[in-house]
Enzyme design. Structure first.
Site, short mmCIF file in Angstrom:
data_model
loop_
_atom_site.label_atom_id
_atom_site.label_comp_id
_atom_site.label_asym_id
_atom_site.label_seq_id
_atom_site.Cartn_x
_atom_site.Cartn_y
_atom_site.Cartn_z
N ASP A 90 0.79 -1.23 0.00
CA ASP A 90 0.00 0.00 0.00
C ASP A 90 0.83 1.29 0.00
OD1 ASP A 90 -1.74 -2.04 0.57
OD2 ASP A 90 -2.48 -1.19 2.43
N GLU A 109 -10.75 -1.51 3.67
CA GLU A 109 -9.39 -1.04 3.99
C GLU A 109 -9.14 0.32 3.34
OE1 GLU A 109 -6.58 -4.87 4.49
OE2 GLU A 109 -7.16 -4.51 2.41
#
Length: 511
Positions: free
Chosen positions: A54, A233
């Protein structure tokens, strides 16, 4: 003298042999290094080595874009998470920096965000860079209490070179939620406070703070809305203006449950009053319909401009993709905009304007008509698998853009008139069997109602990013050919008219 000449001859023969062995060894090493870099992106960011996922803490400060990212310096698969760091002045040429944040006694450093504290609300100093992130404590997780994720902060007074963690971490303890992570923090002018958008299992919870240290729960969103095939998320909440009216956009990544399997990012458009987000449209919509755009968020500090980047991978196979010395790359940076189709606002994304700096002069063909097939292979031979293809046509016939090589690999991007869908098919695009779900045809609805269809496609060593109709429909997909895809053709079931076709080379930005 004869004996001396014989010794001299033997000496030079030995030197020549040794030199040849050195050259041969260097050649082998060079070939091995080249093999390890086979799929290295040439104008996308990827770490020089090891694992990345990420994007974190993306922020613009004093003329520099800071990209932090989930990083495992100990291997090429997911592991103990750190924050890696890279800097760019143009969103394209990235220079990797030393690791910014290391795990400590509170846990690993999971995803989060960064802000510039212009007014010194936290007391660390005016214009201090503050990171807000999730701690993940493995020992607590193993105890099954559900309290293993909580939020901490760190600050930097030298523009990200060095960091000091707040001595009273965590600033937001876990209230008893197993998935309690990925804080995205922005200053909210309406309520005169910092607002944290936090992923909480299969919803988003908003928290408010005046000082980045003490947080109060504001509201919750999403329990019965949107896609819920997997955990929520990496949320992001920000405003965009359309025709003079401010609207709020909420991004939420989900894994699994994406439109084409595995990881993907959905969005909602609505209003936010400083406490509660209210959507205008409750349909499930995706910022990218491809298989490989996940956990993307936007840069802080860019004013009214919203620049987005995602992780160009998918959790279904991220640990198995056939790169060697590294794993993970970012999508192209994209500017987000609102666009109206009928009475509905949609989120569009287009490649940032800075890309014009690395796009080379284009080859332009106008008004191609009367054929079912156009062979364009000669137009890309010298472009080293780095180019942009732009195509404008009517939407009255199906067509396929085929990228191939002599080995028989074939990647196809196209439009299906019957279903009004845009697709990318990588089922025969080289190495596809390292994971059972990788070989797939990704489908996306065409959102625009225009009679003219436009495509902008970016090809790199191992990725294809497709933007249709000024970014209303987007697909990002990675692929791993056995050799560069140096063949290109456009094929249709009936004669197709192409109003304009452009092919532009793209310069490499890797150091």
């Amino acid at each position: 003298m004869l004996q001396f000449k014989k010794i001299k001859t033997i000496y030079f023969a030995a030197i020549t042999l040794i030199a040849g062995m050195v050259v041969s060894a260097e050649s082998v090493m060079a070939q091995n290094d080249a093999a390890k870099e086979t799929y290295r992106p040439q104008y996308h960011f990827s770490p020089k080595a090891h694992w990345m996922n990420d994007p974190n803490g993306m922020v613009y400060l004093n003329g520099k874009y800071h990209l932090f990212f989930q990083y495992n310096p100990g291997g090429t698969t997911w592991g103990p998470m750190h924050w890696g760091h890279a800097i760019s002045t143009d969103l394209l040429h990235w220079k990797e920096q030393p690791i910014a944040l290391y795990p400590d006694s509170l846990g690993m450093i999971f995803s989060g965000s960064a802000v510039v504290d212009v007014n010194n609300t936290a007391g660390f100093g005016k214009n201090t860079l503050v990171a807000i992130y999730t701690y993940h404590n493995q020992k607590i997780e193993d105890a099954k209490t559900g309290l293993h994720q909580y939020q901490g902060i760190a600050y930097s007074k030298d523009e990200g070179k060095t960091w000091k963690k707040y001595e009273s971490n965590p600033v937001l303890p876990n209230p008893g939620i197993w998935d309690f992570r990925d804080p995205k923090v922005n200053w909210n002018e309406e309520s005169k406070q910092w607002v944290m958008t936090l992923a909480t299992k299969q919803s988003v919870t908003f928290y408010g703070s005046k000082d980045l240290k003490s947080w109060k729960r504001l509201s919750e969103f999403g329990n019965n809305l949107g896609a819920h095939g997997g955990v929520w998320e990496c949320p992001d909440l920000f405003s965009l203006v359309y025709n003079g009216v401010k609207k709020w956009v909420l991004l939420v990544s989900i894994n699994p449950g994406g439109p084409n399997g595995g990881s993907a990012t959905q969005y909602f458009i609505g209003n936010f009053d400083g406490k509660t987000f209210t959507p205008e449209n409750t349909a499930t919509r995706w910022i990218d319909y491809g298989a490989d755009n996940y956990a993307g968020v936007t840069f802080a500090g860019t004013g009214n401009r919203r620049v987005f980047m995602g992780w160009m991978n998918n959790w279904q196979y991220a640990n198995q993709v056939p790169t060697q010395s590294w794993r993970g790359a970012n999508t192209l940076p994209r500017e987000l905009r609102l666009s109206k189709i009928g009475k509905t606002l949609s989120l569009a994304s287009v490649p940032v304007k800075e890309l014009s700096k690395i796009v080379q002069p284009s080859m332009v063909l106008n008004n191609l008509k009367g054929k079912r097939s156009y062979n364009l292979s000669s137009k890309i031979q010298r472009l080293n698998s780095r180019y942009m293809l732009e195509l404008t046509t009517s939407n009255n016939t199906s067509f396929a853009i085929k990228f191939g090589n002599k080995e028989g690999d074939e990647l196809i991007a196209g439009y299906d008139k019957k279903t009004n869908t845009i697709y990318v098919d990588r089922r025969k695009a080289g190495k596809v069997y390292f994971e059972k779900s990788f070989a797939r045809k990704a489908l996306a609805p065409r959102i625009s109602s225009s009679k003219q269809l436009s495509l902008k496609i970016f090809v790199d060593a191992a990725s294809l990013e497709l933007f249709a109709d000024n970014g209303l429909t987007v697909q990002t997909n990675v692929f791993f050919p056995n050799a560069p895809l140096n063949q290109l053709s456009i094929e249709a079931g009936q004669p197709i008219t192409i109003k304009q076709l452009k092919i532009s080379g793209i310069s490499a930005t890797n150091e």
